[in-house]
Write a protein that holds these residues in place. Structure first.
Motif, PDB file in Angstrom:
ATOM      1  N   THR A 136      -6.369   1.409  -8.410  1.00 36.59           N
ATOM      2  CA  THR A 136      -5.766   0.253  -7.754  1.00 36.59           C
ATOM      3  C   THR A 136      -5.415   0.592  -6.310  1.00 36.59           C
ATOM      4  O   THR A 136      -5.637  -0.216  -5.398  1.00 36.59           O
ATOM      5  N   SER A 137      -4.885   1.787  -6.100  1.00 31.38           N
ATOM      6  CA  SER A 137      -4.535   2.215  -4.740  1.00 31.38           C
ATOM      7  C   SER A 137      -5.762   2.292  -3.846  1.00 31.38           C
ATOM      8  O   SER A 137      -5.725   1.875  -2.691  1.00 31.38           O
ATOM      9  N   LEU A 168      -3.794   3.548 -11.809  1.00 32.56           N
ATOM     10  CA  LEU A 168      -2.947   3.419 -10.624  1.00 32.56           C
ATOM     11  C   LEU A 168      -3.681   3.909  -9.376  1.00 32.56           C
ATOM     12  O   LEU A 168      -3.676   3.253  -8.332  1.00 32.56           O
ATOM     13  N   ALA A 169      -4.350   5.053  -9.505  1.00 27.51           N
ATOM     14  CA  ALA A 169      -5.097   5.596  -8.368  1.00 27.51           C
ATOM     15  C   ALA A 169      -6.246   4.673  -7.979  1.00 27.51           C
ATOM     16  O   ALA A 169      -6.502   4.448  -6.793  1.00 27.51           O
ATOM     17  N   THR A 182       1.058   6.929  -6.559  1.00 23.82           N
ATOM     18  CA  THR A 182      -0.135   7.706  -6.893  1.00 23.82           C
ATOM     19  C   THR A 182       0.119   9.195  -6.681  1.00 23.82           C
ATOM     20  O   THR A 182      -0.367  10.031  -7.439  1.00 23.82           O
ATOM     21  N   ALA A 193      -6.496   0.107  -0.637  1.00 24.37           N
ATOM     22  CA  ALA A 193      -6.731   0.782   0.648  1.00 24.37           C
ATOM     23  C   ALA A 193      -7.955   0.194   1.339  1.00 24.37           C
ATOM     24  O   ALA A 193      -7.949  -0.009   2.561  1.00 24.37           O
ATOM     25  N   TYR A 203       0.829  -1.202   0.000  1.00 18.60           N
ATOM     26  CA  TYR A 203       0.000   0.000   0.000  1.00 18.60           C
ATOM     27  C   TYR A 203       0.867   1.257   0.000  1.00 18.60           C
ATOM     28  O   TYR A 203       0.561   2.231  -0.696  1.00 18.60           O
ATOM     29  N   SER A 204       1.949   1.265   0.764  1.00 13.47           N
ATOM     30  CA  SER A 204       2.835   2.431   0.810  1.00 13.47           C
ATOM     31  C   SER A 204       3.406   2.743  -0.568  1.00 13.47           C
ATOM     32  O   SER A 204       3.458   3.903  -0.987  1.00 13.47           O
ATOM     33  N   LEU A 262       2.128   1.838  -3.537  1.00 10.52           N
ATOM     34  CA  LEU A 262       1.044   2.311  -4.401  1.00 10.52           C
ATOM     35  C   LEU A 262       0.676   3.758  -4.094  1.00 10.52           C
ATOM     36  O   LEU A 262       0.481   4.577  -4.999  1.00 10.52           O
ATOM     37  N   PHE A 263       0.578   4.096  -2.822  1.00 10.54           N
ATOM     38  CA  PHE A 263       0.230   5.447  -2.411  1.00 10.54           C
ATOM     39  C   PHE A 263       1.300   6.435  -2.876  1.00 10.54           C
ATOM     40  O   PHE A 263       0.988   7.499  -3.421  1.00 10.54           O
TER      41      PHE A 263
END
Length: 191
Positions: free
Chosen positions: A120-121, A117-118, A95, A125, A88-89, A91-92
């Protein structure tokens, strides 16, 4: 550990050698030896296979080793949560840093890639939040205690539960601020 004694007892009652048992549950003879001497502990799948081979329940096989199993499950949860946190980190972070470069380099295609990408994030989340609810860890202090293999006592838990609504509000404000900054950057980029 009681399991090592139980394994030896049921293996000899079934007339199986360590090699024969290892073959039936798909591990090496050395692994069986390590379990029976208490050097290692079998995983859940191996315990299930042994219970089938011996014709006893897992509860009977584990008699006296419940605390060890709880710790194994807790460690598995910790590893899984740690892995989720890293994914998650990343991906964030991606983003946040990629919208302007992608839009600048690829224009509308870049914006499409960034939206994927956003998205997916966001989905990830939601998955992390679901896992946090399963483990009953919502606040930073609860997460830190969990990752250290501890649990908060009842009073500390109540205090942390009282903080949760405020932390959710702060989280929403932080996400809104990040979205505002990204929007402003995108506005000036498209000029």
């Amino acid at each position: 550990m009681e399991l090592s004694n139980q394994m030896k007892k049921y293996r000899t009652e079934a007339g199986l050698s360590q090699d024969a048992l290892a073959e039936k549950i798909f591990v090496s003879r050395q692994t069986i030896s390590n379990w029976e001497t208490g050097k290692n502990y079998p995983d859940i799948n191996s315990l299930l296979r042994m219970s089938e081979v011996f014709g006893v329940s897992v509860d009977t096989l584990l008699k006296g080793d419940v605390e060890v199993i709880k710790e194994m499950v807790n460690q598995d949860d910790q590893r899984e949560f740690n892995k989720l946190g890293w994914i998650y980190s990343i991906l964030f972070f991606l983003t946040i840093i990629t919208p302007v470069p992608l839009a600048k380099l690829l224009r509308f295609w870049g914006l499409g890639i960034w939206l994927c990408l956003a998205g997916t994030s966001v989905v990830f989340a939601f998955y992390v939040e679901k896992k946090k609810k399963e483990l009953n860890i919502q606040t930073y202090r609860e997460i830190v205690a969990f990752m250290e293999g501890k649990r908060l006592d009842e009073i500390e838990q109540m205090k942390e539960e009282a903080k949760r609504p405020y932390q959710k509000i702060l989280l929403v404000l932080a996400v809104a601020a990040i979205a505002l900054v990204i929007s402003i950057l995108m506005f000036f980029l498209w000029k």
